[in-house]
Design a protein around this motif. Structure first.
Motif, PDB file in Angstrom:
ATOM      1  N   UNK A 290      11.307 -92.399 -40.612  1.00  0.00           N
ATOM      2  CA  UNK A 290      11.409 -91.312 -39.635  1.00  0.00           C
ATOM      3  C   UNK A 290      12.857 -90.865 -39.470  1.00  0.00           C
ATOM      4  N   UNK A 291      13.781 -91.812 -39.458  1.00  0.00           N
ATOM      5  CA  UNK A 291      15.178 -91.482 -39.189  1.00  0.00           C
ATOM      6  C   UNK A 291      15.854 -90.800 -40.373  1.00  0.00           C
ATOM      7  N   UNK A 292      15.334 -91.028 -41.598  1.00  0.00           N
ATOM      8  CA  UNK A 292      15.812 -90.236 -42.731  1.00  0.00           C
ATOM      9  C   UNK A 292      15.496 -88.767 -42.492  1.00  0.00           C
ATOM     10  N   UNK A 293      14.282 -88.509 -41.996  1.00  0.00           N
ATOM     11  CA  UNK A 293      13.872 -87.124 -41.726  1.00  0.00           C
ATOM     12  C   UNK A 293      14.695 -86.527 -40.587  1.00  0.00           C
ATOM     13  N   UNK A 294      14.914 -87.318 -39.539  1.00  0.00           N
ATOM     14  CA  UNK A 294      15.728 -86.853 -38.421  1.00  0.00           C
ATOM     15  C   UNK A 294      17.149 -86.552 -38.881  1.00  0.00           C
ATOM     16  N   UNK A 295      17.665 -87.397 -39.769  1.00  0.00           N
ATOM     17  CA  UNK A 295      19.018 -87.187 -40.293  1.00  0.00           C
ATOM     18  C   UNK A 295      19.116 -85.883 -41.063  1.00  0.00           C
ATOM     19  N   UNK A 296      18.051 -85.518 -41.776  1.00  0.00           N
ATOM     20  CA  UNK A 296      18.040 -84.250 -42.500  1.00  0.00           C
ATOM     21  C   UNK A 296      18.081 -83.073 -41.528  1.00  0.00           C
ATOM     22  N   UNK A 297      17.317 -83.183 -40.443  1.00  0.00           N
ATOM     23  CA  UNK A 297      17.328 -82.131 -39.417  1.00  0.00           C
ATOM     24  C   UNK A 297      18.721 -81.996 -38.807  1.00  0.00           C
ATOM     25  N   UNK A 298      19.359 -83.132 -38.522  1.00  0.00           N
ATOM     26  CA  UNK A 298      20.709 -83.127 -37.950  1.00  0.00           C
ATOM     27  C   UNK A 298      21.702 -82.497 -38.923  1.00  0.00           C
ATOM     28  N   UNK A 299      21.552 -82.809 -40.207  1.00  0.00           N
ATOM     29  CA  UNK A 299      22.425 -82.235 -41.224  1.00  0.00           C
ATOM     30  C   UNK A 299      22.328 -80.709 -41.237  1.00  0.00           C
ATOM     31  N   UNK A 300      21.104 -80.188 -41.203  1.00  0.00           N
ATOM     32  CA  UNK A 300      20.917 -78.736 -41.216  1.00  0.00           C
ATOM     33  C   UNK A 300      21.424 -78.103 -39.922  1.00  0.00           C
ATOM     34  N   UNK A 301      21.190 -78.784 -38.788  1.00  0.00           N
ATOM     35  CA  UNK A 301      21.676 -78.281 -37.508  1.00  0.00           C
ATOM     36  C   UNK A 301      23.202 -78.220 -37.491  1.00  0.00           C
ATOM     37  N   UNK A 302      23.845 -79.275 -37.981  1.00  0.00           N
ATOM     38  CA  UNK A 302      25.303 -79.305 -38.005  1.00  0.00           C
ATOM     39  C   UNK A 302      25.861 -78.224 -38.930  1.00  0.00           C
ATOM     40  N   UNK A 303      25.201 -78.011 -40.072  1.00  0.00           N
ATOM     41  CA  UNK A 303      25.648 -76.984 -41.017  1.00  0.00           C
ATOM     42  C   UNK A 303      25.523 -75.595 -40.405  1.00  0.00           C
ATOM     43  N   UNK A 304      24.429 -75.346 -39.724  1.00  0.00           N
ATOM     44  CA  UNK A 304      24.250 -74.052 -39.063  1.00  0.00           C
ATOM     45  C   UNK A 304      25.292 -73.857 -37.965  1.00  0.00           C
ATOM     46  N   UNK A 305      25.542 -74.924 -37.199  1.00  0.00           N
ATOM     47  CA  UNK A 305      26.532 -74.841 -36.120  1.00  0.00           C
ATOM     48  C   UNK A 305      27.920 -74.544 -36.667  1.00  0.00           C
ATOM     49  N   UNK A 306      28.256 -75.154 -37.808  1.00  0.00           N
ATOM     50  CA  UNK A 306      29.560 -74.922 -38.411  1.00  0.00           C
ATOM     51  C   UNK A 306      29.687 -73.485 -38.900  1.00  0.00           C
ATOM     52  N   UNK A 307      28.623 -72.968 -39.503  1.00  0.00           N
ATOM     53  CA  UNK A 307      28.627 -71.563 -39.926  1.00  0.00           C
ATOM     54  C   UNK A 307      28.726 -70.636 -38.724  1.00  0.00           C
ATOM     55  N   UNK A 308      27.959 -70.952 -37.702  1.00  0.00           N
ATOM     56  CA  UNK A 308      27.937 -70.105 -36.492  1.00  0.00           C
ATOM     57  C   UNK A 308      29.301 -70.075 -35.822  1.00  0.00           C
ATOM     58  N   UNK A 309      30.002 -71.190 -35.877  1.00  0.00           N
ATOM     59  CA  UNK A 309      31.313 -71.299 -35.243  1.00  0.00           C
ATOM     60  C   UNK A 309      32.330 -70.365 -35.893  1.00  0.00           C
TER      61      UNK A 309
ATOM     62  N   UNK B 283      23.288 -99.986 -47.977  1.00  0.00           N
ATOM     63  CA  UNK B 283      22.231 -99.331 -47.215  1.00  0.00           C
ATOM     64  C   UNK B 283      22.461 -99.468 -45.713  1.00  0.00           C
ATOM     65  N   UNK B 284      22.896-100.639 -45.268  1.00  0.00           N
ATOM     66  CA  UNK B 284      23.164-100.860 -43.845  1.00  0.00           C
ATOM     67  C   UNK B 284      24.295 -99.954 -43.357  1.00  0.00           C
ATOM     68  N   UNK B 285      25.368 -99.861 -44.136  1.00  0.00           N
ATOM     69  CA  UNK B 285      26.492 -99.008 -43.746  1.00  0.00           C
ATOM     70  C   UNK B 285      26.075 -97.539 -43.720  1.00  0.00           C
ATOM     71  N   UNK B 286      25.262 -97.119 -44.687  1.00  0.00           N
ATOM     72  CA  UNK B 286      24.769 -95.737 -44.698  1.00  0.00           C
ATOM     73  C   UNK B 286      23.919 -95.464 -43.463  1.00  0.00           C
ATOM     74  N   UNK B 287      23.107 -96.426 -43.067  1.00  0.00           N
ATOM     75  CA  UNK B 287      22.296 -96.264 -41.856  1.00  0.00           C
ATOM     76  C   UNK B 287      23.179 -96.133 -40.621  1.00  0.00           C
ATOM     77  N   UNK B 288      24.261 -96.901 -40.574  1.00  0.00           N
ATOM     78  CA  UNK B 288      25.205 -96.799 -39.456  1.00  0.00           C
ATOM     79  C   UNK B 288      25.740 -95.374 -39.340  1.00  0.00           C
ATOM     80  N   UNK B 289      26.133 -94.801 -40.483  1.00  0.00           N
ATOM     81  CA  UNK B 289      26.678 -93.440 -40.493  1.00  0.00           C
ATOM     82  C   UNK B 289      25.626 -92.429 -40.051  1.00  0.00           C
ATOM     83  N   UNK B 290      24.401 -92.562 -40.567  1.00  0.00           N
ATOM     84  CA  UNK B 290      23.348 -91.609 -40.233  1.00  0.00           C
ATOM     85  C   UNK B 290      22.955 -91.702 -38.760  1.00  0.00           C
ATOM     86  N   UNK B 291      22.866 -92.923 -38.229  1.00  0.00           N
ATOM     87  CA  UNK B 291      22.511 -93.085 -36.821  1.00  0.00           C
ATOM     88  C   UNK B 291      23.600 -92.523 -35.921  1.00  0.00           C
ATOM     89  N   UNK B 292      24.857 -92.714 -36.281  1.00  0.00           N
ATOM     90  CA  UNK B 292      25.946 -92.171 -35.459  1.00  0.00           C
ATOM     91  C   UNK B 292      25.926 -90.647 -35.455  1.00  0.00           C
TER      92      UNK B 292
END
Length: 240
Positions: free
Chosen positions: A73-92, A149-158
């Protein structure tokens, strides 16, 4: 042979064999041998509640997500966050008249998405270097694949902190430039706190080196943000 999943107590981080025991048609949560608390209360919670606790910087929620939970589930959430952050950066980067269009240049959006993916990988690499330098024995014990994998999860959760960029997208035209900059600063501060606490929660370094490791994480974050700003300027110049 399938690799046995590693479980931990969400309260103290102590390794455990199981999170619950089955008795006929019922299940009972186990207690940690070290802290004598329920090993993982979150196995009875909905994912939405766990996400809220993670956004509230609860170390127990971080340990559950990274070690004990189903991360699909959190891989999917991370993808949503990635797209949201990209849109926010463009919008800025768009002009700021009162009736500014919400259209975002497609090429610019994809470019910022790639930039953010690189940002995630770069932060993961920095944390890998820090952890391998301070706790090479921990990496060897759990294996390089699990270690990465653990370190990558830390980054994605943050990066769940980036959800807080959503309000400024909705109310962008109803606030000032100072208000927007302050909002972004607060989101970045929450992101840094989330990264530090998530990294500390996984117990990647020995206790004697904990504060030194966390200091290095903050320095790595500052270095990453500096590099990000530089790349952002280059992207803005060539693609927006």
């Amino acid at each position: 042979m399938a690799e046995k999943k590693r479980f931990v107590c969400v309260n103290c981080g102590h390794r455990v064999k199981e999170l619950f025991k089955k008795y006929s048609n019922t299940m009972k949560t186990t207690q940690c041998d070290k802290c004598h608390q329920i090993t993982d209360k979150y196995i009875e919670f909905e994912e939405f509640i766990i996400l809220i606790d993670a956004l509230l910087l609860d170390s127990c929620a971080f340990r559950h997500i990274i070690y004990n939970g189903d991360f699909k589930l959190y891989w999917k959430v991370s993808l949503v966050v990635l797209l949201l952050e990209s849109f926010a950066l463009c919008r800025q980067k768009l002009p700021d008249p009162p009736n500014a269009s919400l259209h975002v240049h497609e090429k610019g959006f994809y470019t910022y998405t790639l930039q953010n993916m690189g940002d995630y990988m770069f932060m993961t690499l920095l944390l890998l270097i820090i952890t391998a330098t301070l706790s090479i024995d921990w990496m060897q014990k759990i294996g390089f694949r699990n270690f990465t994998l653990i370190i990558l999860k830390v980054v994605l959760i943050s990066n769940l902190s980036k959800f807080f960029l959503l309000p400024i997208l909705v109310w962008r035209n109803n606030t000032t430039v100072f208000g927007r900059n302050l909002h972004h600063l607060l989101v970045m501060a929450h992101h840094l706190c989330s990264l530090v606490l998530a990294y500390e929660a996984v117990g990647a370094t020995r206790k004697s080196l904990r504060w030194w490791a966390l200091t290095l994480v903050v320095i790595a974050f500052a270095f990453k943000e500096t590099a990000r700003q530089f790349v952002s300027l280059v992207v803005e110049e060539h693609f927006t």
